[in-house]
Scaffold this motif. Structure first.
Motif, PDB file in Angstrom:
ATOM      1  N   GLY A   1      48.865  39.825  -0.819  1.00  0.00           N
ATOM      2  CA  GLY A   1      48.812  39.284   0.535  1.00  0.00           C
ATOM      3  C   GLY A   1      48.836  40.359   1.602  1.00  0.00           C
ATOM      4  N   ARG A   2      48.139  40.058   2.679  1.00  0.00           N
ATOM      5  CA  ARG A   2      48.036  40.984   3.825  1.00  0.00           C
ATOM      6  C   ARG A   2      49.358  41.030   4.587  1.00  0.00           C
ATOM      7  N   ARG A   3      49.638  42.187   5.176  1.00  0.00           N
ATOM      8  CA  ARG A   3      50.929  42.397   5.841  1.00  0.00           C
ATOM      9  C   ARG A   3      51.121  41.539   7.082  1.00  0.00           C
ATOM     10  N   ASN A   4      50.013  41.112   7.718  1.00  0.00           N
ATOM     11  CA  ASN A   4      50.171  40.384   8.983  1.00  0.00           C
ATOM     12  C   ASN A   4      50.288  38.877   8.785  1.00  0.00           C
ATOM     13  N   SER A   5      50.471  38.426   7.559  1.00  0.00           N
ATOM     14  CA  SER A   5      50.725  37.002   7.292  1.00  0.00           C
ATOM     15  C   SER A   5      52.231  36.750   7.324  1.00  0.00           C
ATOM     16  N   ILE A   6      52.642  35.760   8.092  1.00  0.00           N
ATOM     17  CA  ILE A   6      54.081  35.477   8.198  1.00  0.00           C
ATOM     18  C   ILE A   6      54.656  35.069   6.837  1.00  0.00           C
ATOM     19  N   ASN A   7      53.853  34.412   6.021  1.00  0.00           N
ATOM     20  CA  ASN A   7      54.354  33.984   4.715  1.00  0.00           C
ATOM     21  C   ASN A   7      54.480  35.153   3.737  1.00  0.00           C
ATOM     22  N   VAL A   8      53.610  36.135   3.892  1.00  0.00           N
ATOM     23  CA  VAL A   8      53.749  37.361   3.099  1.00  0.00           C
ATOM     24  C   VAL A   8      54.961  38.154   3.600  1.00  0.00           C
TER      25      VAL A   8
ATOM     26  N   GLY B   1      39.004  37.827  -0.732  1.00  0.00           N
ATOM     27  CA  GLY B   1      39.426  37.877  -2.130  1.00  0.00           C
ATOM     28  C   GLY B   1      40.060  36.594  -2.638  1.00  0.00           C
ATOM     29  N   LEU B   2      40.320  35.639  -1.731  1.00  0.00           N
ATOM     30  CA  LEU B   2      41.015  34.423  -2.184  1.00  0.00           C
ATOM     31  C   LEU B   2      40.068  33.431  -2.857  1.00  0.00           C
ATOM     32  N   ASP B   3      38.757  33.642  -2.664  1.00  0.00           N
ATOM     33  CA  ASP B   3      37.795  32.702  -3.242  1.00  0.00           C
ATOM     34  C   ASP B   3      37.241  33.185  -4.581  1.00  0.00           C
TER      35      ASP B   3
ATOM     36  N   TRP C   1      53.536  31.012  -6.542  1.00  0.00           N
ATOM     37  CA  TRP C   1      53.034  30.981  -5.169  1.00  0.00           C
ATOM     38  C   TRP C   1      53.850  29.990  -4.367  1.00  0.00           C
ATOM     39  N   GLU C   2      53.635  29.931  -3.075  1.00  0.00           N
ATOM     40  CA  GLU C   2      54.469  29.273  -2.053  1.00  0.00           C
ATOM     41  C   GLU C   2      55.598  30.243  -1.681  1.00  0.00           C
ATOM     42  N   SER C   3      55.529  30.684  -0.433  1.00  0.00           N
ATOM     43  CA  SER C   3      56.415  31.780  -0.007  1.00  0.00           C
ATOM     44  C   SER C   3      57.899  31.442  -0.144  1.00  0.00           C
ATOM     45  N   ASN C   4      58.295  30.227   0.219  1.00  0.00           N
ATOM     46  CA  ASN C   4      59.732  29.923   0.122  1.00  0.00           C
ATOM     47  C   ASN C   4      60.188  29.892  -1.336  1.00  0.00           C
TER      48      ASN C   4
ATOM     49  N   ARG D   1      45.784  30.782  -1.392  1.00  0.00           N
ATOM     50  CA  ARG D   1      46.446  31.290  -0.182  1.00  0.00           C
ATOM     51  C   ARG D   1      47.280  32.507  -0.581  1.00  0.00           C
ATOM     52  N   VAL D   2      47.769  33.226   0.428  1.00  0.00           N
ATOM     53  CA  VAL D   2      48.757  34.278   0.177  1.00  0.00           C
ATOM     54  C   VAL D   2      50.077  33.808   0.766  1.00  0.00           C
ATOM     55  N   PRO D   3      51.200  34.242   0.180  1.00  0.00           N
ATOM     56  CA  PRO D   3      51.344  35.211  -0.889  1.00  0.00           C
ATOM     57  C   PRO D   3      51.287  34.582  -2.282  1.00  0.00           C
TER      58      PRO D   3
ATOM     59  N   ALA E   1      45.186  41.010   0.454  1.00  0.00           N
ATOM     60  CA  ALA E   1      44.324  39.867   0.137  1.00  0.00           C
ATOM     61  C   ALA E   1      44.448  38.889   1.291  1.00  0.00           C
ATOM     62  N   GLY E   2      43.397  38.113   1.501  1.00  0.00           N
ATOM     63  CA  GLY E   2      43.412  37.121   2.575  1.00  0.00           C
ATOM     64  C   GLY E   2      42.984  37.730   3.897  1.00  0.00           C
ATOM     65  N   GLY E   3      42.689  36.883   4.849  1.00  0.00           N
ATOM     66  CA  GLY E   3      42.248  37.337   6.165  1.00  0.00           C
ATOM     67  C   GLY E   3      41.015  38.221   6.034  1.00  0.00           C
ATOM     68  N   ALA E   4      41.026  39.332   6.763  1.00  0.00           N
ATOM     69  CA  ALA E   4      39.872  40.240   6.762  1.00  0.00           C
ATOM     70  C   ALA E   4      39.641  40.854   5.385  1.00  0.00           C
TER      71      ALA E   4
HETATM   72  N1  GSH Z   1      52.852  27.053   2.272  1.00  0.00           N
HETATM   73  C1  GSH Z   1      52.200  28.290   1.910  1.00  0.00           C
HETATM   74  C2  GSH Z   1      51.196  28.657   3.003  1.00  0.00           C
HETATM   75  C3  GSH Z   1      50.351  29.832   2.604  1.00  0.00           C
HETATM   76  C4  GSH Z   1      49.315  30.132   3.669  1.00  0.00           C
HETATM   77  O1  GSH Z   1      48.797  29.231   4.335  1.00  0.00           O
HETATM   78  N2  GSH Z   1      48.991  31.418   3.781  1.00  0.00           N
HETATM   79  C5  GSH Z   1      48.010  31.829   4.752  1.00  0.00           C
HETATM   80  C6  GSH Z   1      48.459  33.115   5.449  1.00  0.00           C
HETATM   81  S1  GSH Z   1      49.966  32.879   6.347  1.00  0.00           S
HETATM   82  C7  GSH Z   1      46.682  32.119   4.062  1.00  0.00           C
HETATM   83  O2  GSH Z   1      46.641  32.370   2.868  1.00  0.00           O
HETATM   84  N3  GSH Z   1      45.598  32.053   4.822  1.00  0.00           N
HETATM   85  C8  GSH Z   1      44.295  32.385   4.326  1.00  0.00           C
HETATM   86  C9  GSH Z   1      43.990  33.838   4.428  1.00  0.00           C
HETATM   87  O3  GSH Z   1      44.885  34.667   4.666  1.00  0.00           O
HETATM   88  O4  GSH Z   1      42.803  34.186   4.244  1.00  0.00           O
HETATM   89  C10 GSH Z   1      53.255  29.393   1.721  1.00  0.00           C
HETATM   90  O5  GSH Z   1      54.306  29.298   2.372  1.00  0.00           O
HETATM   91  O6  GSH Z   1      53.035  30.316   0.926  1.00  0.00           O
END
Ligand code: GSH
Length: 206
Positions: free
Chosen positions: A6-13, A38-40, A64-67, A52-54, A32-35
């Motif tokens: 997972g990318r560093r700028n994701s709150i869940n990562v 790789g998720l597909d 998976w699932e951040s919590n 999704r990430v993380p 992974a994810g965002g810019a």
């Molecule tokens: N409920 C999931 C949500 C995961 C989620 O939506 N992650 C976002 C980033 S915060 C994601 O993967 N977005 C697609 C992307 O980054 O390309 C969790 O808490 O892990």
């Protein structure tokens, strides 16, 4: 060694990386994810069909699932008070983790995406305004919980602080007017003094 996707700028990562940092766990993080995309890919879908990430790999164990990942890391690699040693402590930590995801994060995501990831000419001002009100209400509730406490459950950081702490950073870093919430701000200052929070959560908003 752990692998976190997972990318560093994701709150869940960020929740997961903060946990890894608090616990001092050897790890590698793969963008992974965002810019980074790789998720597909089929190989990522085998790890995480939710795409999704993380995602966490701990040997041959995948989660998976951040919590859920934060709970797993706290239980397997942490100890009390971070992973509370009584059922009620764990339940209360879980309560705040779930509350962050179900109540605090949805309006915060609208504001964050609207102001940070959407160019001004494409912003939905009404949606942002309404979400700001939702955030203010949720953060007021959190401020009430933090009054007279150093952390969510009392004197020590627990796993329950991680999701809410990441959200508090975002809220206080957004270029907006906010209601004064002294207990929340003092809490954030305490978190900011923790090296793992500073390293993994206090990043530029992108
Ligand atoms: N409920 C999931 C949500 C995961 C989620 O939506 N992650 C976002 C980033 S915060 C994601 O993967 N977005 C697609 C992307 O980054 O390309 C969790 O808490 O892990």
């Amino acid at each position: 060694m752990l692998t976190v996707w997972g990318r560093r700028n994701s709150i869940n990562v960020q929740k997961v990386m903060w946990a890894v940092g608090e616990l001092g766990l050897p790890h590698r993080r793969l963008d992974a994810g965002g810019a980074f995309g790789g998720l597909d890919t089929a190989s990522y879908a085998r790890l995480n069909p939710n795409r999704r990430v993380p995602t966490l790999e701990d040997g041959d164990f995948v989660l998976w699932e951040s919590n859920a990942i934060v709970r797993y890391l706290a239980e397997v690699y942490g100890r009390a008070p971070f992973f509370p040693d009584d059922a009620r402590g764990r339940a209360l930590a879980g309560q705040w983790m779930d509350w962050m995801t179900t109540t605090l994060l949805p309006p915060l995501t609208v504001v964050f995406w609207g102001l940070i990831r959407t160019p001004p000419e494409r912003r939905d001002a009404a949606a942002i305004e309404s979400a700001l009100a939702g955030c203010a209400e949720a953060f007021r509730l959190l401020d009430g919980q933090l009054e007279g406490r150093d952390f969510l459950l009392g004197e020590a950081l627990t796993m329950g602080d991680l999701p809410v702490g990441c959200a508090a950073y975002r809220w206080l870093a957004l270029p907006i007017e906010r209601p004064a919430l002294p207990a929340l701000e003092a809490y954030h200052a305490r978190l900011a003094a923790r090296p793992a929070f500073a390293e993994h959560v206090m990043l530029p908003l992108t």
